[in-house]
Scaffold this motif. Structure first.
Motif, mmCIF file in Angstrom:
data_model
loop_
_atom_site.group_PDB
_atom_site.id
_atom_site.type_symbol
_atom_site.label_atom_id
_atom_site.label_comp_id
_atom_site.label_asym_id
_atom_site.label_seq_id
_atom_site.Cartn_x
_atom_site.Cartn_y
_atom_site.Cartn_z
ATOM 1 N N THR A 30 0.839 -1.208 0.000
ATOM 2 C CA THR A 30 0.000 0.000 0.000
ATOM 3 C C THR A 30 0.870 1.253 0.000
ATOM 4 O OG1 THR A 30 -1.746 -1.169 1.191
ATOM 5 C CG2 THR A 30 -1.843 1.239 1.235
ATOM 6 N N LYS A 31 1.907 1.227 0.825
ATOM 7 C CA LYS A 31 2.796 2.394 0.929
ATOM 8 C C LYS A 31 3.506 2.650 -0.404
ATOM 9 C CE LYS A 31 7.049 4.200 2.241
ATOM 10 N NZ LYS A 31 8.403 4.055 1.715
ATOM 11 N N LEU A 32 4.028 1.560 -1.006
ATOM 12 C CA LEU A 32 4.776 1.679 -2.256
ATOM 13 C C LEU A 32 3.918 2.281 -3.366
ATOM 14 C CD1 LEU A 32 7.424 0.770 -3.847
ATOM 15 C CD2 LEU A 32 6.075 -1.205 -4.540
ATOM 16 N N TRP A 33 2.704 1.721 -3.566
ATOM 17 C CA TRP A 33 1.848 2.182 -4.661
ATOM 18 C C TRP A 33 1.229 3.544 -4.375
ATOM 19 C CZ3 TRP A 33 2.607 0.675 -9.245
ATOM 20 C CH2 TRP A 33 3.079 -0.606 -9.499
ATOM 21 N N THR A 34 0.945 3.824 -3.104
ATOM 22 C CA THR A 34 0.398 5.148 -2.749
ATOM 23 C C THR A 34 1.404 6.232 -3.108
ATOM 24 O OG1 THR A 34 -0.911 4.194 -0.957
ATOM 25 C CG2 THR A 34 -0.537 6.566 -0.857
ATOM 26 N N GLU A 35 2.689 5.965 -2.803
ATOM 27 C CA GLU A 35 3.752 6.938 -3.132
ATOM 28 C C GLU A 35 3.861 7.142 -4.640
ATOM 29 O OE1 GLU A 35 7.276 7.231 0.196
ATOM 30 O OE2 GLU A 35 7.363 5.577 -1.236
ATOM 31 N N LYS A 36 3.834 6.027 -5.386
ATOM 32 C CA LYS A 36 3.966 6.130 -6.849
ATOM 33 C C LYS A 36 2.800 6.908 -7.451
ATOM 34 C CE LYS A 36 6.882 2.244 -8.151
ATOM 35 N NZ LYS A 36 7.058 1.106 -9.048
ATOM 36 N N ILE A 37 1.588 6.561 -7.033
ATOM 37 C CA ILE A 37 0.389 7.244 -7.565
ATOM 38 C C ILE A 37 0.415 8.717 -7.198
ATOM 39 C CG2 ILE A 37 -2.136 7.414 -7.326
ATOM 40 C CD1 ILE A 37 -2.105 4.288 -7.050
ATOM 41 N N MET A 38 0.792 9.008 -5.952
ATOM 42 C CA MET A 38 0.827 10.392 -5.473
ATOM 43 C C MET A 38 1.834 11.222 -6.286
ATOM 44 S SD MET A 38 1.553 11.575 -1.556
ATOM 45 C CE MET A 38 3.337 11.506 -1.617
ATOM 46 N N LYS A 39 3.044 10.675 -6.461
ATOM 47 C CA LYS A 39 4.088 11.425 -7.183
ATOM 48 C C LYS A 39 3.700 11.650 -8.648
ATOM 49 C CE LYS A 39 7.931 10.444 -4.114
ATOM 50 N NZ LYS A 39 8.935 9.469 -3.723
ATOM 51 N N GLN A 40 3.119 10.607 -9.270
ATOM 52 C CA GLN A 40 2.755 10.749 -10.683
ATOM 53 C C GLN A 40 1.568 11.699 -10.857
ATOM 54 O OE1 GLN A 40 4.811 9.776 -12.999
ATOM 55 N NE2 GLN A 40 3.521 10.755 -14.516
ATOM 56 N N THR A 41 0.671 11.732 -9.873
ATOM 57 C CA THR A 41 -0.455 12.689 -9.928
ATOM 58 C C THR A 41 0.083 14.115 -9.835
ATOM 59 O OG1 THR A 41 -1.872 11.063 -8.836
ATOM 60 C CG2 THR A 41 -2.688 13.318 -8.905
ATOM 61 N N GLU A 42 1.084 14.307 -8.986
ATOM 62 C CA GLU A 42 1.705 15.640 -8.859
ATOM 63 C C GLU A 42 2.324 16.055 -10.190
ATOM 64 O OE1 GLU A 42 4.395 15.010 -5.603
ATOM 65 O OE2 GLU A 42 2.899 15.544 -4.094
ATOM 66 N N VAL A 43 2.996 15.101 -10.858
ATOM 67 C CA VAL A 43 3.624 15.381 -12.166
ATOM 68 C C VAL A 43 2.550 15.714 -13.204
ATOM 69 C CG1 VAL A 43 4.948 14.361 -14.076
ATOM 70 C CG2 VAL A 43 5.679 13.997 -11.713
ATOM 71 N N LEU A 44 1.433 14.966 -13.154
ATOM 72 C CA LEU A 44 0.335 15.203 -14.100
ATOM 73 C C LEU A 44 -0.255 16.608 -13.902
ATOM 74 C CD1 LEU A 44 -1.866 13.869 -16.121
ATOM 75 C CD2 LEU A 44 -3.214 13.619 -14.059
ATOM 76 N N LEU A 45 -0.471 16.983 -12.648
ATOM 77 C CA LEU A 45 -1.110 18.272 -12.359
ATOM 78 C C LEU A 45 -0.150 19.443 -12.540
ATOM 79 C CD1 LEU A 45 -3.152 17.242 -9.187
ATOM 80 C CD2 LEU A 45 -4.058 17.629 -11.469
#
Length: 344
Positions: A30-45
């Motif tokens: 959960t921690k690993l994927w939450t970090e990846k999704i969070m960082k990529q969402t920041e890049v997208l926005l």
């Protein structure tokens, strides 16, 4: 010492029960994927890494980042400035200003998407990484230490030769075992909270999708409005040899998701004057038309136009659908239909 001996394979190790092991791997995953999704969402926005770092620094300092124009707003401003420079009365200048205003509206929608997504989606994900997961990591480390204490006590018990030493070692094993069991229970309770974390993050994900849906519906609406304002210019206005384009403006169908997201979006109108022109095409008569913008003839087969003048127009069989014949006194030539407003 116990840790080293375990690594060297010289000491036995108490294994965690399967349920606790499963919970631990679920938390890590959960921690690993939450970090990846969070960082990529920041890049997208916010695709600009410098702006992203600056915003992060201001956030850490608890200060508001200076507001700067985003990319659509900047493009919009350039278009408006260019349009004013070329002249709002010219076809190109007028179109640039309209496009620029739409880009700015898209920029504002973009800003709104970033703000909403940061509050409803990114912040809860970050709170999990920096809050709950840090607590889990701390308690897990404590559990590891309690387990090492327990196994060290078990090793001492095995090595105890005299009865007194055995009794003391047994007492130590009982104490370290109960401390280990207690810590394992605390860790288990924390880890079982991961399921409610998933449920919470699911709600946040729905909020993010809602924000994106609103954003894309707004952008779609703005582009529809712009297309209508431009009177639906042909998609390739004029090619290099000034031959009119044969590519018509494609009509866009509203995706069902957008239809539900925003109150019925109007369908794309391909041209403000379509009905009048098709009528003119089918008849052999002529009509009066007002010129909307200045137009410079590209060659001798075309007629130059001045905004607001009234000319006579008619259709010739086999003529390209984007053009009509125009007459002014004894002058005659082809004129682009998008520059005209038919009069009754």
């Amino acid at each position: 010492l116990q840790f080293t001996e375990e690594k060297l394979g010289q000491a036995e190790k108490t294994e965690l029960d399967a349920h606790l092991e499963n919970l631990l791997s679920k938390a890590e995953c959960t921690k690993l994927w939450t970090e990846k999704i969070m960082k990529q969402t920041e890049v997208l926005l916010q695709p600009n890494p410098n702006a992203r770092i600056e915003e992060f620094v201001y956030e850490k300092l608890d200060r508001k980042a200076p507001s700067r124009m985003n990319n659509p707003e900047l493009l919009g401003q350039y278009m408006i400035d260019a349009g004013n420079e070329f002249g709002p009365g010219t076809a190109y200048g007028n179109a640039l200003i309209k496009c620029g205003e739409t880009q700015k509206r898209i920029g504002a929608a973009d800003r709104e998407l970033i703000q909403t997504s940061a509050i409803n989606f990114l912040t809860p994900l970050r709170n999990f990484i920096e809050g709950d997961y840090k607590t889990i990591t701390k308690e897990r480390k404590l559990l590891q230490n309690k387990r090492l204490d327990l196994d060290a006590a078990k090793t001492r018990l095995k090595k105890a030769k005299v009865a007194e030493a055995r009794a003391a070692s047994e007492q130590e094993v009982r104490i370290t075992q109960s401390e280990f069991d207690r810590q394992a229970e605390i860790t288990r309770l924390l880890l079982e909270g991961i399921s409610s974390t998933h449920a919470h993050h699911l709600r946040c994900l729905n909020d993010f999708v809602e924000a994106q849906m609103t954003y894309y519906a707004q952008c779609y609406q703005y582009m529809l409005d712009l297309q209508k304002q431009l009177g639906s210019f042909p998609s390739t206005f004029l090619s290099n040899n000034n031959q009119s384009s044969t590519t018509p403006v494609q009509s866009v169908s509203t995706p069902s998701v957008l239809a539900s997201a925003s109150a019925s979006l109007p369908s794309v109108s391909n041209s403000v004057v379509t009905s009048g022109l098709s009528e003119l095409k089918s008849s052999s008569g002529s009509r009066k038309a007002r010129v909307l913008y200045d137009y410079d003839a590209a060659n001798s087969s075309e007629l130059s136009l001045l905004a607001d003048e009234v000319i006579t127009v008619y259709s010739i069989p086999g003529m390209d659908s984007d053009w009509l014949m125009g007459e002014r006194g004894n002058q005659k030539g082809k004129v682009p239909i998008t520059y005209l407003e038919l009069l009754n």
